[in-house]
Design a protein around this motif. Sequence first.
Motif, short mmCIF file in Angstrom:
data_model
loop_
_atom_site.label_atom_id
_atom_site.label_comp_id
_atom_site.label_asym_id
_atom_site.label_seq_id
_atom_site.Cartn_x
_atom_site.Cartn_y
_atom_site.Cartn_z
N GLN A 83 -44.35 -85.84 149.27
CA GLN A 83 -43.01 -85.84 149.90
C GLN A 83 -42.35 -87.19 149.61
OE1 GLN A 83 -41.01 -83.92 152.48
NE2 GLN A 83 -39.66 -85.62 151.93
N PRO A 84 -41.24 -87.20 148.88
CA PRO A 84 -40.61 -88.50 148.60
C PRO A 84 -39.95 -89.07 149.86
CG PRO A 84 -39.23 -86.74 147.78
CD PRO A 84 -40.48 -86.08 148.31
N LYS A 85 -39.84 -90.40 149.88
CA LYS A 85 -39.11 -91.02 150.99
C LYS A 85 -37.61 -90.90 150.77
CE LYS A 85 -42.41 -94.51 152.53
NZ LYS A 85 -42.76 -95.91 152.35
N TYR B 191 -43.24 -88.67 134.35
CA TYR B 191 -42.37 -88.22 135.44
C TYR B 191 -43.13 -88.20 136.77
CZ TYR B 191 -38.40 -87.15 132.43
OH TYR B 191 -37.35 -87.26 131.57
N ARG B 192 -44.39 -87.83 136.72
CA ARG B 192 -45.15 -87.83 137.98
C ARG B 192 -45.24 -89.24 138.55
NH1 ARG B 192 -50.23 -83.97 138.54
NH2 ARG B 192 -50.19 -85.14 140.48
N ARG B 193 -45.53 -90.19 137.66
CA ARG B 193 -45.68 -91.57 138.12
C ARG B 193 -44.32 -92.12 138.60
NH1 ARG B 193 -48.81 -94.76 140.79
NH2 ARG B 193 -48.15 -96.88 140.53
N LEU B 194 -43.29 -91.89 137.81
CA LEU B 194 -41.97 -92.44 138.15
C LEU B 194 -41.44 -91.85 139.46
CD1 LEU B 194 -39.69 -94.39 137.02
CD2 LEU B 194 -38.48 -92.26 136.52
N ILE B 195 -41.61 -90.53 139.61
CA ILE B 195 -41.11 -89.89 140.83
C ILE B 195 -41.86 -90.42 142.04
CG2 ILE B 195 -41.01 -87.67 142.05
CD1 ILE B 195 -40.38 -86.42 139.23
N LYS B 196 -43.15 -90.69 141.86
CA LYS B 196 -43.91 -91.25 142.97
C LYS B 196 -43.41 -92.67 143.30
CE LYS B 196 -48.61 -92.46 144.37
NZ LYS B 196 -48.32 -92.43 145.81
N VAL B 197 -43.27 -93.49 142.25
CA VAL B 197 -42.88 -94.89 142.47
C VAL B 197 -41.43 -94.98 142.96
CG1 VAL B 197 -42.51 -97.12 141.34
CG2 VAL B 197 -44.59 -95.81 140.87
N TRP B 198 -40.52 -94.35 142.26
CA TRP B 198 -39.11 -94.38 142.70
C TRP B 198 -38.94 -93.63 144.03
CZ3 TRP B 198 -34.86 -93.71 138.33
CH2 TRP B 198 -34.76 -94.91 137.61
N GLY B 199 -39.71 -92.57 144.20
CA GLY B 199 -39.59 -91.78 145.42
C GLY B 199 -40.03 -92.53 146.66
N GLU B 200 -40.95 -93.48 146.47
CA GLU B 200 -41.51 -94.18 147.64
C GLU B 200 -41.05 -95.62 147.77
OE1 GLU B 200 -45.72 -93.61 147.10
OE2 GLU B 200 -45.71 -91.84 148.39
N ALA B 201 -40.58 -96.22 146.64
CA ALA B 201 -40.22 -97.64 146.69
C ALA B 201 -39.01 -97.84 147.59
CB ALA B 201 -39.93 -98.15 145.28
N GLU B 202 -38.97 -98.99 148.25
CA GLU B 202 -37.85 -99.22 149.16
C GLU B 202 -36.80 -100.09 148.49
OE1 GLU B 202 -39.21 -100.20 153.05
OE2 GLU B 202 -40.08 -98.19 153.23
#
Length: 488
Positions: A174-176, A476-487
Amino acid sequence: MAILLIIVGIILLLFLVMLFRTLQLGEPPYQNANVELPEVDASRAAAHLAQAISIKTISKEEMETGDYSPFREYHQWLEKTYPTIHKNLKKETINQYSLLYHWKGSDPSLKPILLASHLDVVPVDEATLPAWHADPFKGEIKQGFIWGRGTLDMKNHTIGMFEAIEKMLADGFQPKRDIYLGLGHDEEISGKSGAKSIAAALKGRGIKLAAVLDEGGMISHGLVPGVELPVGLIGVGEKEYVTVNLVAKGTPGHSSNPPRQTAIGVLARAIALMDDNPFPARPDLAIATLKNVAFLFPFAVRFVLANTWLLKSLLVKQLEKTVQTNALIRTTHAATVIKGGIKDNILPSEARAKINFRLLPGDSQASVIEHIQKVVKDPRVEAEIDMADAWGPSKVSTTDTAAYKTLELVIRQVFGNMPVAPYLLMFATDARHYQDVSEQLYHFSPLVLESADIARMHGIDERIGVDAFGGMVKFYRRLIKVWGEAEF
Ligand SMILES: [Zn+2]
């Protein structure tokens, strides 16, 4: 004697300063962090990409007569192939054929990001068909490659994202922040009804994005002149596209008693003057790119790069030597169309030419006209912007953002410890349409490509390696995780 000593001392000091600056450029300007990357099912992803290739979503200049049923078929195929995405993300059809997906994040205080791709592909020139080693629209997988139109530009991106997200959802991710997927249907013919409408819809809702990622730079050998090792390039801006119509008028009559120059001669002279007086070089963006990979260059080149405050003209001379590097450092122009005259014994009443300009950021339609007037200095020649072929300026994004830095990090995490540098894109993409909703537009195609393979895009034998495509899904999996969670 004392003066001589002082001069020698100053030169020595200068040299030491320059040497010091050079040595500072000698180390790779990054550190790599190793992370555990997800396993991806490359052959499953490849099979899906092959199916997508077989749907002929060709964009045509004539919007009215175009057959858009393949676009509807592509929409339905996406829905059928990625059920979890369609259950969890909100899908909207924009302007009939473009798609906007919205993945809601858990923290509404974070600005959303948008991953862009386009659904359309360019046609295949019938005359080149015999040269293809696979059917461009069958979706063949052989010799370790997926073949066909769109495997590089850019069904690979769309399917890469969908493969990544479908699996992430299944794993309970679940992305932030909110994540949008913007899929235009007419990028190859300007994006004016697709991406532009998607951006307008977002703007209408008051949405401001933290960053947009679209196609553009990639990882390649030989993309940076003089560097053989792979380098990742992230596009941070596009050159603006402007065409100018040059018109010279003449008095029609019999060619047996002509004036010194006919309209054709006047126009030819104007073009020759422009060719002899190009726009001045402005190498700052190119220098920024080269400095990021400076440690890969031999000492002499590094010495010049580290001391451009003194040696800029030397560098410019070097970069002017090839058409590719010349285009990096200045606004270029090319006379591409010329028309005039109807018969060999009649003086032409008019001669016309189209001059296509590619503008460095900082130049504008007005500065182009000003430049032409200054160089041609001939009231008989009229210059005006061809509004049908003027695409408007594109902002240059900054690299000083968390989005850029994490993108750079993810590229290294997924594709290995390599230098990554910002650069200016030489062609236009959909991204410019998102300028109103995002300050930061980044261009990166998560692909390792030999420079010889770049010609396959829009060309013959377009294909992507199954492993390379697996790498895209992983990215894309890594980027979506990092961008999705980074503040940020
Ligand atoms: Zn494209």
